[in-house]
Structures are given as C-alpha cells and as structure tokens.
Enzyme design. Sequence first.
Site, PDB file in Angstrom:
ATOM      1  N   TYR A   5       0.823  -1.217   0.000  1.00  0.00           N
ATOM      2  CA  TYR A   5       0.000   0.000   0.000  1.00  0.00           C
ATOM      3  C   TYR A   5       0.854   1.264   0.000  1.00  0.00           C
ATOM      4  CZ  TYR A   5      -3.951  -3.075   1.114  1.00  0.00           C
ATOM      5  OH  TYR A   5      -4.906  -4.068   1.088  1.00  0.00           O
ATOM      6  N   LYS A  20       3.759 -15.348   1.285  1.00  0.00           N
ATOM      7  CA  LYS A  20       3.759 -16.188   0.085  1.00  0.00           C
ATOM      8  C   LYS A  20       5.218 -16.381  -0.344  1.00  0.00           C
ATOM      9  CE  LYS A  20       0.610 -16.881  -2.601  1.00  0.00           C
ATOM     10  NZ  LYS A  20      -0.057 -18.179  -2.952  1.00  0.00           N
ATOM     11  N   ASP A  35      -2.462 -17.973   1.435  1.00  0.00           N
ATOM     12  CA  ASP A  35      -3.699 -18.509   0.841  1.00  0.00           C
ATOM     13  C   ASP A  35      -4.169 -19.745   1.613  1.00  0.00           C
ATOM     14  OD1 ASP A  35      -1.384 -19.734  -0.086  1.00  0.00           O
ATOM     15  OD2 ASP A  35      -2.153 -20.150  -2.092  1.00  0.00           O
ATOM     16  N   ASP A  80      -4.880  -7.350   5.763  1.00  0.00           N
ATOM     17  CA  ASP A  80      -6.135  -6.664   5.442  1.00  0.00           C
ATOM     18  C   ASP A  80      -7.209  -7.709   5.121  1.00  0.00           C
ATOM     19  OD1 ASP A  80      -7.859  -4.639   4.886  1.00  0.00           O
ATOM     20  OD2 ASP A  80      -6.808  -3.891   3.119  1.00  0.00           O
ATOM     21  N   ASP A  96     -10.253  -9.450   7.901  1.00  0.00           N
ATOM     22  CA  ASP A  96     -11.679  -9.338   7.578  1.00  0.00           C
ATOM     23  C   ASP A  96     -12.345 -10.716   7.544  1.00  0.00           C
ATOM     24  OD1 ASP A  96     -11.620  -6.625   7.513  1.00  0.00           O
ATOM     25  OD2 ASP A  96     -12.548  -6.431   5.537  1.00  0.00           O
TER      26      ASP A  96
END
Length: 368
Positions: free
Chosen positions: A142, A192, A225, A249, A253
């Site tokens: 970001y 990852k 993942d 992020d 959630d």
Amino acid sequence: MANPSILILAGDGIGPEVMTEVKKIITWFGAKRGLDFDVTEDLVGGAAYDVHGVPLSDATMAKAQEVDAVLLGAVGGPKYDVLDFSVKPERGLLRLRKEMDLYANLRPAQCFDAIADFSSLKRDVVAGLDIMIVRELTSGIYFGEPRGIITEGNERVGINTQRYTESEIARVARSAFELARRRGNKVCSMEKANVMESGILWREVVQKIHDTEYPDVELSHMYADAGGMQLCRWPKQFDVIVTDNLFGDLLSDVAAMLTGSLGMLPSASLGAPMANGRPKAMYEPVHGSAPDIAGQGKANPIACILSFAMALRYSFDQGDEAARLEAAIAKVLADGVRTADLMGPEGGTPVSTSEMGDKIIAALDASL
Ligand code: NAD
C-alpha cells in the site's frame, strides 16, 4: 506517580454514542477498582472539520503523541462526502496512524458462546474462538514505490510495489511474539514465500527473531492462501497470526466474520515503546460511524468497550481487569441482552446503546 493518561476522540456518527458507554466503564474502574486515568477529550474527523476546518488539528495531534493511549470512536458521514480528499474525516485517522507510527495492527477474532450462531460457520467451529491477527500497518504494497498507472506502448499499466525492509519485518514480528507470550504462546507467520521475494525475506526474518529472542514461543509458517483456508476450516488451531499489510487486510476481515457482528469487533494499533515502556497506542472499534443508525440509540457499544479492554491489557498491564470486563460482556450476552444488530430470527426486544452499557456495569458490579 501520575495517573495513566487517555485521550478520547469520539468522532462522528455513532462514535460519541458508543464512547459515552466507554466513559461510564472508565469511571467504574476508577471508583470500584482504584484504576484512575487522566482522561481528556478532543475532536477528530468531521467533528474536527466543523470546528477547525481540518479533520485533526495540530494541537490534537500533539496531545495524541503525549498520552499513554488514544481511544477513538469512528469518523465519517454523508455530510462530509463532498469534501476535498485532503480534509476528509478519514484523513484524521490516517494522520494519527502515520505520525504515531503505529505499525502493528491487532485484530482479535473472539467469539462469545452466546452469539456463536451469528457466524456463517458451524457453532462448534467458532464457539469459544479467541485468536489475534497482527497485521503490519505502515509498509508493504500500500506504500511501496514505484506505484501508479503508466502507459506502455498503446496500453496502460497499473503498478504497485511490495517492499519490506528487515527492520520493518523484525519490529512487527516482535510485537506478535510479545503478544503470544501473554496469550497461548503460539505464532503462525503468513506470507507467500513460494512466489514472492518479500515473502522469503519475511519468513527468514521472523524465524531469526524467533530463534534469537523468542525461542520459548512456538512458531510456524504458512502460505497466506492456505492460511485463509485454515481460518475457515478450523480457526481454533491459531493463537497469534502475524502477516503483512495486504494479507493482513484480507485475513483480518475473514477472521472478523467468523465472529458475527461488526458491532462486536475491537482493534488496537501499536507502535514503538515510549520512554515509560508503554507502546504508542490507539484503540478503536473496527466499525465505522454507521450513519444509518446514528442518533437513534441503536448502536452496539461492545466493540468500543472491548477496545478499552485491549487498552487495559496492552497499554496499562491490567490483564486481569481486562478479563473481568470481557467476562462481564460474556455474562450480559449469555443473559440474552441484545442490541438490535444481535437480534436473531427468534426476535425479542433489543436494548438501547446506553442500556447495554448499564447492563455491562451491573455485571461488573456483580463480579466484585
Ligand atoms: P459502518 O461500519 O459504519 O456500517 C456498516 C453497517 O454496520 C451499517 O449498517 C451499520 O449500521 C452497522 N454497524 C456498524 N457499527 C455498528 C454498531 N456498533 N452497532 C450496530 N450496528 C453497527 O460502515 P459504512 O456504512 O461502510 O461507513 C459509514 C461511514 O463510516 C463512512 O463515512 C465510512 O467512511 C466511515 N468508516 C469509518 C471507519 C473508522 O472510523 N474507523 C471505518 C469504516 C468506515
């Protein structure tokens, strides 16, 4: 010795409504547990814009830097949607996070037994769940450069850059290990590393911080993942999860929804230790200013009250009192007390924001 200090920034919409209940709880801890805080209040978001023409004044920013903890309600609302980006209410929040350098975002996913049926997952998968996601908040994709939309030949290209320095990884890893020591003593780091160099570095640095500084904490690594799958399959396998800004992020959630209502979710953002050893800290509910229910006494104050419980635990070293407050909330929910957002299909009469606060205080009284 001076009392620990708290700056309350209630903000907009339901922010002031839920914060009123937190103030009652703070007063209770002073009167009944001898925990006195020096509390000051100020404006943030649209409320600050209305008075100062900016969503956070320099004077308020300076106060936030000085106190032991900032408690924030929520910012924003339709009235401010037309404002220029530079003075939108959310910019006040971003300024606080940036200038206080709050690099570790703590998002607990805790499922109270009494409302386990609100989860989209089966009751036995989520009932009693208590995990903590630590998301790196001030770096990563970001913020990385280069970024932008450029033209190459006859088409446009969107670019963002995932970038992490060793020290950025190390400091958020330390936050996660410190937290784990106060909880279940387990950290799972997610990245990852199979396809991203920043993930390879992330894994190496987390492992090194573990081996040299926190060998007593159990550490595992998981691809992010697969982590998402495991969160939905059997979330109780986790204690603390540490991950980068982007994956955090998403994963926080996902984890949030395991527990049901937005009105139940607290958060903390922590930075480096100050001279007194306490971390720079801001505590806030995950929800926004909920303009659709603002001013109607319908808001659930529990997310904001649980954020104060996190302040008790992480800024003020009052883990037992935090547990007392959490137990009072669990008791009230077990007794069937519900704000409108927690009403199930069986119906019933919801309590108001202030009635929920009063019930929690009564449960605190009963805990003595
Ligand atoms: P929201 O979280 O304000 O509301 C989403 C839905 O959840 C609404 O239906 C609302 O009524 C409900 N809800 C939220 N908190 C609740 C509570 N405590 N009790 C009961 N119900 C609750 O998100 P939104 O509607 O997308 O955004 C509204 C405004 O809030 C926007 O201006 C947005 O920018 C801002 N916002 C601020 C923050 C923050 O201050 N940290 C976070 C998210 C959104």
